[in-house]
Design a protein around this motif. Structure first.
Motif, PDB file in Angstrom:
ATOM      1  N   SER A 109      70.766  60.922  67.924  1.00  0.00           N
ATOM      2  CA  SER A 109      70.319  59.539  68.007  1.00  0.00           C
ATOM      3  C   SER A 109      69.304  59.364  69.127  1.00  0.00           C
ATOM      4  O   SER A 109      68.312  58.643  68.979  1.00  0.00           O
ATOM      5  CB  SER A 109      71.521  58.611  68.237  1.00  0.00           C
ATOM      6  N   PHE A 113      65.540  57.943  68.537  1.00  0.00           N
ATOM      7  CA  PHE A 113      65.021  56.728  69.164  1.00  0.00           C
ATOM      8  C   PHE A 113      63.871  57.043  70.114  1.00  0.00           C
ATOM      9  O   PHE A 113      63.005  56.198  70.336  1.00  0.00           O
ATOM     10  CB  PHE A 113      66.131  55.974  69.899  1.00  0.00           C
ATOM     11  N   TYR A 116      61.080  57.512  67.184  1.00  0.00           N
ATOM     12  CA  TYR A 116      60.839  56.417  66.237  1.00  0.00           C
ATOM     13  C   TYR A 116      61.444  55.084  66.675  1.00  0.00           C
ATOM     14  O   TYR A 116      61.533  54.147  65.884  1.00  0.00           O
ATOM     15  CB  TYR A 116      61.437  56.780  64.867  1.00  0.00           C
ATOM     16  N   THR A 120      61.654  51.464  64.578  1.00  0.00           N
ATOM     17  CA  THR A 120      63.020  51.273  64.100  1.00  0.00           C
ATOM     18  C   THR A 120      63.579  49.935  64.555  1.00  0.00           C
ATOM     19  O   THR A 120      64.203  49.214  63.777  1.00  0.00           O
ATOM     20  CB  THR A 120      63.939  52.406  64.605  1.00  0.00           C
ATOM     21  N   ALA A 124      64.451  47.398  61.644  1.00  0.00           N
ATOM     22  CA  ALA A 124      65.896  47.211  61.483  1.00  0.00           C
ATOM     23  C   ALA A 124      66.266  45.738  61.361  1.00  0.00           C
ATOM     24  O   ALA A 124      67.285  45.395  60.755  1.00  0.00           O
ATOM     25  CB  ALA A 124      66.640  47.834  62.660  1.00  0.00           C
ATOM     26  N   ALA A 134      71.878  49.508  64.569  1.00  0.00           N
ATOM     27  CA  ALA A 134      70.742  50.111  65.276  1.00  0.00           C
ATOM     28  C   ALA A 134      70.637  49.597  66.700  1.00  0.00           C
ATOM     29  O   ALA A 134      70.255  50.337  67.621  1.00  0.00           O
ATOM     30  CB  ALA A 134      69.448  49.833  64.520  1.00  0.00           C
ATOM     31  N   SER A 195      61.515  52.114  56.083  1.00  0.00           N
ATOM     32  CA  SER A 195      62.067  52.588  57.355  1.00  0.00           C
ATOM     33  C   SER A 195      62.529  54.039  57.273  1.00  0.00           C
ATOM     34  O   SER A 195      62.684  54.700  58.301  1.00  0.00           O
ATOM     35  CB  SER A 195      63.242  51.695  57.777  1.00  0.00           C
TER      36      SER A 195
END
Length: 213
Positions: A109, A113, A116, A120, A124, A134, A195
């Motif tokens: 994760s 992050f 992206y 995101t 999101a 998210a 996404s």
């Protein structure tokens, strides 16, 4: 006709709230954007129907003031969710005996992050459940707080503005007003596909690099 149960039907919620409708919408947006228990709340349809009711005068509030208040609720909710994830997330994922929340998940994760995170956080907002999860994962992954704050503000403004104004201007068309849920299902599918593109490109690059070794 709504496909949601009556207690989640935006029209039922707003009509039942009476003069407190604006406060109720703000509370729901805050919970959905920042608290994991709010993942099931009908944020998209609620915004759309609220915009429609403002346009028809059922909700007696200036549309621009309404948008500003909803943006504040969505933004503050996101920030609360981020800090919950940042404070609580690492401890949860560090448990070596965890069957579902494994330490490697947070590592993946963090990498995601880092690469992206900006897009995101924005996209999101438009995807139910994802906008709740998210936010917390961004905090647990220790995404830069300043970057998250900026793109959370941008994403919140786009989400609240686009969906609410769509209800305000388009909701008076009978077909749209009667098929809000189905329209959003289609919209959600499109946004999810959009996404997913960065993740798919990343996976393709990894496979290409593995094949070249």
């Amino acid at each position: 006709m709504s496909i949601l149960p009556s207690w989640l039907d935006p029209e039922v919620i707003l009509n039942g709230a009476g003069p407190w409708a604006t406060a109720v919408v703000m509370a729901i947006l805050f919970a959905e954007c920042g608290l994991l228990i709010g993942f099931f709340l009908p944020g998209d349809t609620l915004l759309f129907i609220a915009g429609l009711l403002v346009a028809t005068g059922t909700l007696d509030v200036n549309i621009w003031l309404f948008l500003a208040l909803l943006w504040v609720a969505a933004f503050v909710g996101n920030m609360v969710g981020y800090w919950i994830g940042r404070k609580v997330g690492p401890a949860v994922f560090k448990r070596p005996d965890a069957k579902f929340l494994k330490p490697e998940y947070i590592e993946k994760s963090e990498a995601f992050f880092a690469k992206y995170g900006k897009i995101t956080v924005v996209l999101a907002r438009f995807v139910p459940i994802v906008r709740t999860v998210a936010t917390v994962m961004a905090g647990a992954s220790k995404m830069d707080a300043k970057i998250f704050t900026l793109y959370s503000a941008i994403g919140g403004a786009l989400w609240v503005g686009i969906v609410t104004l769509a209800g305000y201007f388009l909701g008076r068309i009978d077909f749209i007003a009667e098929n809000v849920d189905l329209i959003f299902v289609g919209a959600v599918v499109i946004v999810v596909l959009m996404s997913a593109i960065p993740a798919l490109l990343h996976l393709r690059q990894r496979r290409r690099r593995a094949a070249e070794r």
